[in-house]
Design a protein around this motif. Structure first.
Motif, PDB file in Angstrom:
ATOM      1  N   ILE A 123      29.922  37.556  33.718  1.00 43.98           N
ATOM      2  CA  ILE A 123      30.214  38.228  34.985  1.00 43.98           C
ATOM      3  C   ILE A 123      31.428  37.596  35.652  1.00 43.98           C
ATOM      4  CG2 ILE A 123      29.361  38.650  37.327  1.00 43.98           C
ATOM      5  CD1 ILE A 123      26.525  38.827  36.102  1.00 43.98           C
ATOM      6  N   SER A 124      31.471  36.269  35.688  1.00 40.52           N
ATOM      7  CA  SER A 124      32.559  35.568  36.376  1.00 40.52           C
ATOM      8  C   SER A 124      33.906  35.892  35.756  1.00 40.52           C
ATOM      9  CB  SER A 124      32.313  34.058  36.326  1.00 40.52           C
ATOM     10  OG  SER A 124      31.131  33.710  36.993  1.00 40.52           O
ATOM     11  N   GLN A 125      33.967  35.882  34.434  1.00 41.82           N
ATOM     12  CA  GLN A 125      35.244  36.145  33.767  1.00 41.82           C
ATOM     13  C   GLN A 125      35.723  37.569  34.028  1.00 41.82           C
ATOM     14  OE1 GLN A 125      35.958  34.896  29.600  1.00 41.82           O
ATOM     15  NE2 GLN A 125      36.253  37.085  29.162  1.00 41.82           N
ATOM     16  N   VAL A 131      30.792  45.728  35.465  1.00 36.17           N
ATOM     17  CA  VAL A 131      30.975  44.703  34.437  1.00 36.17           C
ATOM     18  C   VAL A 131      29.780  44.683  33.486  1.00 36.17           C
ATOM     19  CG1 VAL A 131      30.988  42.199  34.075  1.00 36.17           C
ATOM     20  CG2 VAL A 131      32.565  43.227  35.721  1.00 36.17           C
ATOM     21  N   LEU A 132      28.567  44.726  34.040  1.00 35.32           N
ATOM     22  CA  LEU A 132      27.372  44.700  33.203  1.00 35.32           C
ATOM     23  C   LEU A 132      27.346  45.881  32.233  1.00 35.32           C
ATOM     24  CD1 LEU A 132      24.651  43.724  35.851  1.00 35.32           C
ATOM     25  CD2 LEU A 132      25.679  42.233  34.132  1.00 35.32           C
ATOM     26  N   GLY A 133      27.672  47.054  32.742  1.00 38.32           N
ATOM     27  CA  GLY A 133      27.568  48.244  31.923  1.00 38.32           C
ATOM     28  C   GLY A 133      28.755  48.511  31.022  1.00 38.32           C
ATOM     29  N   GLU A 134      29.965  48.232  31.511  1.00 42.59           N
ATOM     30  CA  GLU A 134      31.172  48.669  30.803  1.00 42.59           C
ATOM     31  C   GLU A 134      31.819  47.584  29.949  1.00 42.59           C
ATOM     32  OE1 GLU A 134      32.002  51.986  30.865  1.00 42.59           O
ATOM     33  OE2 GLU A 134      30.094  52.052  31.957  1.00 42.59           O
ATOM     34  N   THR A 158      36.587  38.199  37.804  1.00 40.87           N
ATOM     35  CA  THR A 158      37.832  37.536  38.212  1.00 40.87           C
ATOM     36  C   THR A 158      39.042  38.350  37.781  1.00 40.87           C
ATOM     37  OG1 THR A 158      36.803  35.345  38.117  1.00 40.87           O
ATOM     38  CG2 THR A 158      39.195  35.425  37.973  1.00 40.87           C
ATOM     39  N   ASP A 159      38.969  38.963  36.601  1.00 35.95           N
ATOM     40  CA  ASP A 159      40.084  39.773  36.109  1.00 35.95           C
ATOM     41  C   ASP A 159      40.354  40.997  36.978  1.00 35.95           C
ATOM     42  OD1 ASP A 159      40.424  38.057  33.994  1.00 35.95           O
ATOM     43  OD2 ASP A 159      39.431  39.348  32.514  1.00 35.95           O
ATOM     44  N   ARG A 160      39.396  41.368  37.821  1.00 33.01           N
ATOM     45  CA  ARG A 160      39.516  42.615  38.585  1.00 33.01           C
ATOM     46  C   ARG A 160      39.541  42.386  40.097  1.00 33.01           C
ATOM     47  NH1 ARG A 160      37.098  43.123  33.833  1.00 33.01           N
ATOM     48  NH2 ARG A 160      37.715  44.940  32.554  1.00 33.01           N
ATOM     49  N   CYS A 161      39.788  41.131  40.495  1.00 32.01           N
ATOM     50  CA  CYS A 161      39.883  40.795  41.915  1.00 32.01           C
ATOM     51  C   CYS A 161      41.235  40.139  42.199  1.00 32.01           C
ATOM     52  CB  CYS A 161      38.742  39.865  42.321  1.00 32.01           C
ATOM     53  SG  CYS A 161      37.105  40.605  42.220  1.00 32.01           S
TER      54      CYS A 161
END
Length: 324
Positions: A39-41, A272-275, A44-47
């Motif tokens: 989740i963190s990785q 993130v969880l789903g995609e 972070t890529d999308r914030c």
């Protein structure tokens, strides 16, 4: 959020601001920490460019629910998922401190069960026979400290089944993690066990030496009614030479937050969880799905079916999934 709906998938999140987020996983090297890292990785890529993510160690049990409910962390994982439901209205271990604002971001599937096995040398094949024989067992399980879910469930199961290990002259071998418990059984220090993680290979090493006890109907009904703990089946042959039996369900990792997490962050985590589920699936594909600590392939729609209410931001992702 972005507007990329290619292939009919929910749009990829794009959060322009920088976000600081605290997550809580497990002791540090197990599956909950892996999910937190994933989740963190991806988040972070999308914030924004100065986004910071911290993953705190924990136990993945009652402590995780309380950490989120008290606002100590933004996101935490707990297992089994269903055990968090009692926190909403302050039942069981949460009496006096309920957390009605607890919300789900998703569920990472793990098909698991809590089972009790007794060494075949005792010739005990049911709880009824266990009560009649009143043996002095050395029983290995987790610590019963009000936080460890295995210890909590094991002692509730014994109490409601009329089993008095100490009163019958037996003793407990109590540890925090399953591997210490498995070592007791394998080495012969324990002649009975109550634990989970039934997909791990340790059970195949000593499971053939045990009779697994089916949990009685009144006990299962009482635990469901009082704490929302569900039941499940262990299929014939899951353990060497074992018949099909009924016991407590110990499935799934619940990704939790509070209702005050910003909607766009909640949506982004659910996305993130789903995609990006392939990121975590790749870490387990060397194992057959039925023997994996994460039961892949992950199904985004199923990940949105949680035992507590979804956060509205997360619900927006699951609602946007294409119909199947």
């Amino acid at each position: 959020m972005g507007d990329d709906t290619a292939g009919g998938r929910p749009p990829e999140p794009k959060i322009g601001r920088s976000v600081t987020l605290h997550l809580r996983g497990d002791w540090g090297t197990a599956n909950l920490h892996r999910v937190c890292g994933w989740i963190s990785q991806e988040l972070t890529d999308r914030c924004g460019p100065h986004t910071r993510m911290a993953v705190w160690n924990g136990r993945g049990c009652v402590d995780a629910v309380r950490a989120v409910g008290r606002g100590e962390v933004h996101v935490a994982l707990t297992t089994p998922a269903a055990f968090a439901a009692a926190a909403l209205d302050g039942r069981g271990v949460y009496a006096g401190e309920g957390f009605p604002e607890l919300r789900a971001l998703g569920v990472v599937p793990q098909r698991d069960r809590l089972v009790m096995g007794v060494h075949r040398s005792w010739d005990i094949t049911s709880f009824e026979r266990l009560r009649a024989r009143r043996p002095a067992l050395t029983l290995a399980t987790s610590v019963n400290d009000g936080e460890n879910h295995v210890g909590l469930a094991a002692h509730a199961l014994l109490d409601r089944s009329g089993v008095d290990v100490l009163g019958w002259g037996g003793r407990f071998l109590s540890d925090e993690r399953p591997f210490e418990t498995f070592a007791h059984v394998k080495a012969g220090r324990a002649d009975a066990v109550i634990h989970e993680a039934v997909m791990l290979p340790h059970w195949q090493e000593f499971g053939g030496d045990l009779h697994f006890l089916e949990v009685e109907r009144d006990v299962l009904d009482g635990l469901r009614g009082d704490f929302s703990w569900p039941e499940a089946i262990v299929e014939e042959g899951h353990f060497p030479g074992s018949p099909r039996f009924r016991t407590l369900d110990f499935s799934d990792f619940l990704v939790m937050t509070r209702s005050d997490l910003p909607d766009d962050v909640a949506y982004a985590i659910a996305w993130v969880l789903g995609e990006t589920r392939g990121t975590i699936e790749r870490q387990y594909r060397h194992l057959p799905p039925e023997r994996s600590p994460v039961t892949y392939p992950l199904d985004p729609a199923a990940m949105g079916r949680a035992p507590i209410p979804l956060h509205p931001g997360a619900a927006a992702y699951y609602d946007a999934l294409p119909a199947t």
